[in-house]
Design a protein around this motif. Structure first.
Motif, PDB file in Angstrom:
ATOM      1  N   PHE A  28     -11.848  -5.048  -1.137  1.00  0.00           N
ATOM      2  CA  PHE A  28     -11.680  -4.875   0.300  1.00  0.00           C
ATOM      3  C   PHE A  28     -12.540  -5.932   0.982  1.00  0.00           C
ATOM      4  N   ASN A  29     -11.950  -6.638   1.944  1.00  0.00           N
ATOM      5  CA  ASN A  29     -12.693  -7.639   2.697  1.00  0.00           C
ATOM      6  C   ASN A  29     -12.764  -7.179   4.151  1.00  0.00           C
ATOM      7  N   PRO A  30     -13.945  -6.766   4.627  1.00  0.00           N
ATOM      8  CA  PRO A  30     -14.055  -6.271   6.003  1.00  0.00           C
ATOM      9  C   PRO A  30     -13.875  -7.360   7.067  1.00  0.00           C
ATOM     10  N   LYS A  31     -13.882  -8.625   6.652  1.00  0.00           N
ATOM     11  CA  LYS A  31     -13.729  -9.713   7.622  1.00  0.00           C
ATOM     12  C   LYS A  31     -12.270  -9.983   7.985  1.00  0.00           C
ATOM     13  N   LEU A  32     -11.330  -9.462   7.206  1.00  0.00           N
ATOM     14  CA  LEU A  32      -9.919  -9.654   7.545  1.00  0.00           C
ATOM     15  C   LEU A  32      -9.613  -8.880   8.816  1.00  0.00           C
ATOM     16  N   ARG A  33      -8.944  -9.529   9.776  1.00  0.00           N
ATOM     17  CA  ARG A  33      -8.693  -8.884  11.056  1.00  0.00           C
ATOM     18  C   ARG A  33      -7.211  -8.744  11.365  1.00  0.00           C
ATOM     19  N   SER A  34      -6.453  -9.799  11.183  1.00  0.00           N
ATOM     20  CA  SER A  34      -5.067  -9.781  11.648  1.00  0.00           C
ATOM     21  C   SER A  34      -4.056  -9.715  10.512  1.00  0.00           C
ATOM     22  N   THR A  35      -4.510  -9.500   9.307  1.00  0.00           N
ATOM     23  CA  THR A  35      -3.595  -9.458   8.171  1.00  0.00           C
ATOM     24  C   THR A  35      -3.961  -8.296   7.257  1.00  0.00           C
ATOM     25  N   GLY A  36      -2.982  -7.794   6.531  1.00  0.00           N
ATOM     26  CA  GLY A  36      -3.208  -6.675   5.634  1.00  0.00           C
ATOM     27  C   GLY A  36      -3.914  -7.078   4.357  1.00  0.00           C
ATOM     28  N   GLY A  37      -3.678  -8.302   3.915  1.00  0.00           N
ATOM     29  CA  GLY A  37      -4.308  -8.774   2.691  1.00  0.00           C
ATOM     30  C   GLY A  37      -4.047 -10.250   2.503  1.00  0.00           C
ATOM     31  N   ARG A  38      -4.693 -10.815   1.494  1.00  0.00           N
ATOM     32  CA  ARG A  38      -4.431 -12.213   1.175  1.00  0.00           C
ATOM     33  C   ARG A  38      -4.685 -12.476  -0.299  1.00  0.00           C
ATOM     34  N   TYR A  39      -3.902 -13.417  -0.824  1.00  0.00           N
ATOM     35  CA  TYR A  39      -4.057 -13.872  -2.196  1.00  0.00           C
ATOM     36  C   TYR A  39      -4.750 -15.221  -2.137  1.00  0.00           C
ATOM     37  N   LEU A  40      -5.824 -15.369  -2.881  1.00  0.00           N
ATOM     38  CA  LEU A  40      -6.592 -16.612  -2.871  1.00  0.00           C
ATOM     39  C   LEU A  40      -6.136 -17.508  -4.016  1.00  0.00           C
ATOM     40  N   LEU A  41      -5.571 -18.655  -3.690  1.00  0.00           N
ATOM     41  CA  LEU A  41      -5.015 -19.571  -4.687  1.00  0.00           C
ATOM     42  C   LEU A  41      -6.066 -20.091  -5.659  1.00  0.00           C
ATOM     43  N   GLY A  42      -7.258 -20.356  -5.163  1.00  0.00           N
ATOM     44  CA  GLY A  42      -8.295 -20.952  -6.008  1.00  0.00           C
ATOM     45  C   GLY A  42      -8.857 -20.013  -7.057  1.00  0.00           C
ATOM     46  N   THR A  43      -9.104 -18.773  -6.669  1.00  0.00           N
ATOM     47  CA  THR A  43      -9.729 -17.813  -7.587  1.00  0.00           C
ATOM     48  C   THR A  43      -8.727 -16.825  -8.173  1.00  0.00           C
ATOM     49  N   HIS A  44      -7.561 -16.746  -7.610  1.00  0.00           N
ATOM     50  CA  HIS A  44      -6.507 -15.784  -7.982  1.00  0.00           C
ATOM     51  C   HIS A  44      -6.882 -14.345  -7.638  1.00  0.00           C
ATOM     52  N   ASN A  45      -7.896 -14.166  -6.816  1.00  0.00           N
ATOM     53  CA  ASN A  45      -8.295 -12.820  -6.397  1.00  0.00           C
ATOM     54  C   ASN A  45      -7.446 -12.369  -5.216  1.00  0.00           C
ATOM     55  N   ILE A  46      -7.427 -11.061  -4.996  1.00  0.00           N
ATOM     56  CA  ILE A  46      -6.695 -10.482  -3.867  1.00  0.00           C
ATOM     57  C   ILE A  46      -7.698  -9.761  -2.985  1.00  0.00           C
ATOM     58  N   GLU A  47      -7.607 -10.002  -1.679  1.00  0.00           N
ATOM     59  CA  GLU A  47      -8.455  -9.318  -0.710  1.00  0.00           C
ATOM     60  C   GLU A  47      -7.568  -8.445   0.163  1.00  0.00           C
ATOM     61  N   ILE A  48      -8.036  -7.233   0.441  1.00  0.00           N
ATOM     62  CA  ILE A  48      -7.261  -6.264   1.209  1.00  0.00           C
ATOM     63  C   ILE A  48      -8.071  -5.820   2.426  1.00  0.00           C
ATOM     64  N   ASN A  49      -7.374  -5.628   3.549  1.00  0.00           N
ATOM     65  CA  ASN A  49      -7.988  -5.124   4.773  1.00  0.00           C
ATOM     66  C   ASN A  49      -8.011  -3.597   4.703  1.00  0.00           C
ATOM     67  N   LYS A  50      -9.213  -3.021   4.657  1.00  0.00           N
ATOM     68  CA  LYS A  50      -9.351  -1.573   4.497  1.00  0.00           C
ATOM     69  C   LYS A  50      -8.838  -0.793   5.713  1.00  0.00           C
ATOM     70  N   LYS A  51      -8.802  -1.434   6.872  1.00  0.00           N
ATOM     71  CA  LYS A  51      -8.316  -0.764   8.086  1.00  0.00           C
ATOM     72  C   LYS A  51      -6.883  -0.258   7.917  1.00  0.00           C
ATOM     73  N   TYR A  52      -6.086  -0.980   7.128  1.00  0.00           N
ATOM     74  CA  TYR A  52      -4.698  -0.563   6.917  1.00  0.00           C
ATOM     75  C   TYR A  52      -4.633   0.739   6.131  1.00  0.00           C
ATOM     76  N   LEU A  53      -5.521   0.922   5.187  1.00  0.00           N
ATOM     77  CA  LEU A  53      -5.577   2.182   4.443  1.00  0.00           C
ATOM     78  C   LEU A  53      -6.029   3.313   5.358  1.00  0.00           C
ATOM     79  N   VAL A  54      -7.078   3.071   6.126  1.00  0.00           N
ATOM     80  CA  VAL A  54      -7.645   4.102   6.995  1.00  0.00           C
ATOM     81  C   VAL A  54      -6.669   4.504   8.101  1.00  0.00           C
ATOM     82  N   GLN A  55      -6.035   3.518   8.748  1.00  0.00           N
ATOM     83  CA  GLN A  55      -5.213   3.813   9.924  1.00  0.00           C
ATOM     84  C   GLN A  55      -3.744   4.094   9.597  1.00  0.00           C
ATOM     85  N   LEU A  56      -3.197   3.493   8.531  1.00  0.00           N
ATOM     86  CA  LEU A  56      -1.773   3.660   8.237  1.00  0.00           C
ATOM     87  C   LEU A  56      -1.479   4.382   6.928  1.00  0.00           C
ATOM     88  N   GLY A  57      -2.480   4.600   6.105  1.00  0.00           N
ATOM     89  CA  GLY A  57      -2.297   5.403   4.910  1.00  0.00           C
ATOM     90  C   GLY A  57      -2.050   4.619   3.635  1.00  0.00           C
TER      91      GLY A  57
END
Length: 157
Positions: A28-57
């Motif tokens: 979970f990346n708390p700095k994400l604001r306008s997107t639900g998640g992102r895939y990082l090409l360099g590291t192949h990691n995935i970051e998710i916006n926790k607000k989407y889980l909290v507010q939309l389920g």
């Protein structure tokens, strides 16, 4: 839900929907604001916006994870992993992932009132509208070089 629970969920979704393991990190990346998640090409990691889980389920979270896993698996296979690529669009349909995530139901930001300053040349009466104040002892009219005088300040809401 914590990061280690997210990691397990991503690994489970990867195996069940894509038939391939997820071998990188999902956090979970708390700095994400306008997107639900992102895939990082360099590291192949995935970051998710926790607000989407909290507010939309959890259903929305699973959709975002599937979407990011589409980027992940296609990129590792050397196929078209961008939104505009046909491979990406086809894989989204195949696994039932959304192309875009829903908008968060946060309250809209309040609009601030606009301030407009009106200046006029004392010689040719040319008017200037400005958002910021002008130092009238330093600046003169651009047309006739006359003295500028502040006429009024408008506040538009």
């Amino acid at each position: 839900m914590e990061n280690h629970q997210l990691q397990l969920l991503v690994e489970k979704i990867s195996i069940s929907f894509f038939g391939k393991p997820f071998r990188h990190m999902a956090i979970f990346n708390p700095k994400l604001r306008s997107t639900g998640g992102r895939y990082l090409l360099g590291t192949h990691n995935i970051e998710i916006n926790k607000k989407y889980l909290v507010q939309l389920g959890e259903d929305e979270l699973i959709g975002i994870i599937k979407h990011e896993l589409c980027h992940y698996h296609l990129h590792l296979e050397g196929k078209g992993h961008q939104h505009r690529d046909q491979d990406f669009k086809e894989l989204l349909k195949k696994v039932g992932a959304p192309r875009y995530c829903n908008q968060l139901p946060e309250a809209p930001k309040k609009r601030t009132a606009k301030r407009i300053l009106l200046y006029e040349c004392s010689q040719c009466h040319l008017q200037y509208k400005r958002k910021r104040s002008i130092n009238t002892s330093r600046y003169v009219c651009g047309k006739c070089r006359g003295k500028l005088v502040k006429i009024k300040e408008l506040i538009l809401e």
